[in-house]
Scaffold this active site. Structure first.
Site, short mmCIF file in Angstrom:
data_model
loop_
_atom_site.label_atom_id
_atom_site.label_comp_id
_atom_site.label_asym_id
_atom_site.label_seq_id
_atom_site.Cartn_x
_atom_site.Cartn_y
_atom_site.Cartn_z
CD GLU A 114 -2.86 -1.10 2.42
OE1 GLU A 114 -3.93 -1.68 2.30
OE2 GLU A 114 -2.53 -0.51 3.46
CD GLU B 24 -3.87 -5.91 2.94
OE1 GLU B 24 -4.67 -5.27 3.64
OE2 GLU B 24 -2.64 -5.71 2.94
C1 BG6 Z 1 -4.27 -2.78 5.24
C2 BG6 Z 1 -2.91 -3.24 5.71
O1 BG6 Z 1 -4.25 -1.42 5.05
O2 BG6 Z 1 -5.33 -2.97 6.12
C3 BG6 Z 1 -2.92 -4.40 6.68
O3 BG6 Z 1 -2.10 -3.57 4.62
C4 BG6 Z 1 -4.04 -4.18 7.69
O4 BG6 Z 1 -1.66 -4.52 7.26
C5 BG6 Z 1 -5.35 -4.10 6.97
O5 BG6 Z 1 -4.05 -5.12 8.71
C6 BG6 Z 1 -6.56 -3.97 7.87
O6 BG6 Z 1 -6.38 -2.88 8.73
P1 BG6 Z 1 -6.51 -3.03 10.30
O7 BG6 Z 1 -6.13 -1.72 10.84
O8 BG6 Z 1 -7.93 -3.40 10.54
O9 BG6 Z 1 -5.58 -4.12 10.69
#
Ligand code: BG6
Length: 494
Positions: free
Chosen positions: A195, A393
């Site tokens: 990201e 993701e």
């Molecule tokens: C993404 C990141 O932005 O979001 C991850 O690459 C992260 O590392 C994921 O875990 C979800 O965000 P959060 O804050 O709920 O863990």
């Protein structure tokens, strides 16, 4: 001519994702050095509510007090992760049981070069990742490696203010060359930076920048300098990697912030377009090798100055990416006359907060749930760049309850079901998608809030925010559901 609807391609890469600092733990074992993320303590919900920006955006004073051991904050969840470092064999066996075709993970820079400045890599660090790759290969799981999932060696942040300095490019390249030399024959898919847009949103988090120490004329200049340096480092990595193995596939990754205009008022549409430009320009650089022209005006309007040489710009032009990777969690709303900073009742979301959207439901953490936005994003990005996409993701952070070894996470199944349905529809539209790695394969420490309470995985890990628990693993209902999705190549999705 007979027309046939496109379907999910054979060999589609279904799987799950993780990040070293969120799963591994063992933060000081086998020669690992301290990373910027090892210094971020746990803040309670009440503390988080009063902090500006992400909780991981810690100040120079807070860093100093952690380093000197004079802080009241003694809980560091990312130092523990979910102890993947000692469970990786059984965890990967569980991923294989679900039928994973791909497992996305990152390599901790400080496991390989503990301070970032060593002449020789730490053999134990290399051995660990070699074992992880071998375990994946044993089950025909394709490893997808993120070289840098945000964190950098603390010493690099300390000496150079992280990515603000050009020196960091060579240090990173040294690390990247080491892991490419070791693993490029066994690992085809690579992402240099997780990201990339985080660097402009959260400077310590995305760029290892301590704002109090910037040398640039203002914070935005320092952030753009860091981002540019990451682009240059990425180009150098691609150039080197392709020499080591011409079959490697490199992806540029962003957090996709699909944004709707609040109304059809042209001023709102324009505001949304501006927001879109600031999210999509990373892919312009990745796919075309140039900063888009609209950034010139943005730099002038925001008093942004950073160093970029002709030679660096040629590097970007000559070393473009093979695929575009992105995380997708939710959509955002933009209007021409609302200041998100001071907005009451704003919607949370991945990386940034925004105006609420009355037409969607929200997660336990207030993130909008919008699978149609995912379909829109897949179409938009493919229409614009015509490069294969990789969804690296997508998932739901929720409060899971484990009772007698069972977790009934029907809400997660519903979320993923709707998003995979959208993915299938995008494929029917002709969008080329290489793979889909859910966030996450297994519960881990939340990146933004540093808690275990916010769970994303198919596998429940018995540990709480304070590290109390057995760390035993339990299959959630979604584990069995995802296994069927993969086995049927998505055909069981209604
Ligand atoms: C993404 C990141 O932005 O979001 C991850 O690459 C992260 O590392 C994921 O875990 C979800 O965000 P959060 O804050 O709920 O863990």
């Amino acid at each position: 001519m007979k027309l046939e609807k496109m379907t999910m391609p054979e060999g589609f890469l279904w799987g799950g994702a993780s990040a070293a600092n969120q799963v591994e733990g063992a933060y000081d074992e086998d020669g690992k050095g301290i990373s910027t993320f090892d210094l971020i303590p746990f803040f309670t919900k009440e503390e988080r509510a009063t902090r500006k920006g992400l909780p991981s955006e810690i100040s120079e004073n807070e860093i100093e007090s952690v380093l000197n051991g004079v802080t009241n904050h003694i809980n560091f969840p990312k130092r523990r992760g979910v102890d993947f470092y000692h469970h990786y064999k059984s965890d990967i066996a569980l991923f294989a049981e679900m039928g994973f075709k791909v497992f996305r993970f990152s390599i901790g820079w400080t496991r390989i070069y503990p301070t970032g400045f060593e002449e020789q890599p730490n053999q134990k660090g290399l051995d660990f990742y070699r074992d992880v790759i071998n375990e994946c290969k044993k089950y025909n799981i394709e490893p997808l490696i993120t070289m840098s999932h945000y964190e950098i060696p603390w010493e690099v942040a300390d000496r150079y203010n992280g990515w603000e300095s050009k020196e960091t490019i060579d240090l990173f390249l040294n690390f990247a060359k080491t892991i490419l030399d070791e693993f490029a024959q066994d690992v085809k898919y690579w992402i240099p930076f997780n990201e990339m847009n985080m660097t402009l949103i959260s400077p310590y988090h995305g760029g290892g920048i301590i704002p109090e120490r910037i040398k640039s004329q203002n914070l935005m200049s320092a952030e753009f300098q860091a981002l540019h340096n990451q682009f240059v480092a990425g180009a150098k990595v691609l150039k080197y990697g392709r020499k080591v193995n011409p079959n490697l596939q490199f992806g540029c990754m962003i957090a996709r912030l699909e944004t709707y205009a609040e109304t059809c008022k042209s001023a709102d549409q324009l505001a949304a377009l501006r927001q879109e430009q600031m999210n999509v320009f990373y892919f312009e650089v990745a796919a075309i090798g140039e900063y888009p022209k609209y950034l010139n005006k943005y730099f002038i309007d925001n008093d942004i100055i950073f160093q970029q040489s002709e030679e660096e710009l040629s590097l970007l032009k000559e070393n473009t990416y093979d695929y575009l990777a992105f995380s997708y969690y939710n959509t955002y709303v933009k209007s021409s006359n609302v200041d998100e900073e001071t907005l009451d009742g704003k919607a949370s979301g991945n990386l940034v907060d925004a105006q609420p959207n009355a037409y969607v439901t929200i997660s336990d953490w207030g993130w909008p749930i919008d699978s149609t936005g995912f379909l829109i994003t897949l179409n938009k990005l493919y229409d614009k760049f015509r490069l294969p996409l990789f969804v690296t993701e997508n998932g739901l952070g929720a409060h899971d309850v484990m009772k007698e070894g069972h977790v009934h996470d029907d809400y997660r199944i519903a979320y993923l079901n709707d998003h995979i349905k959208a993915l299938k529809e995008a494929v029917e539209d002709g969008v080329e998608v290489l793979g889909y790695t859910t966030w996450t394969a297994i519960d881990l420490v939340s990146c933004g809030t540093n808690e275990m309470t916010k769970r994303y995985g198919f596998i429940y890990v018995d540990a709480d925010d304070y590290g109390i628990g057995t760390y035993d693993r339990y299959k959630k209902d979604s584990f069995y559901w995802y296994k069927d999705v993969i086995a049927s190549n998505g055909k069981n999705i209604d």
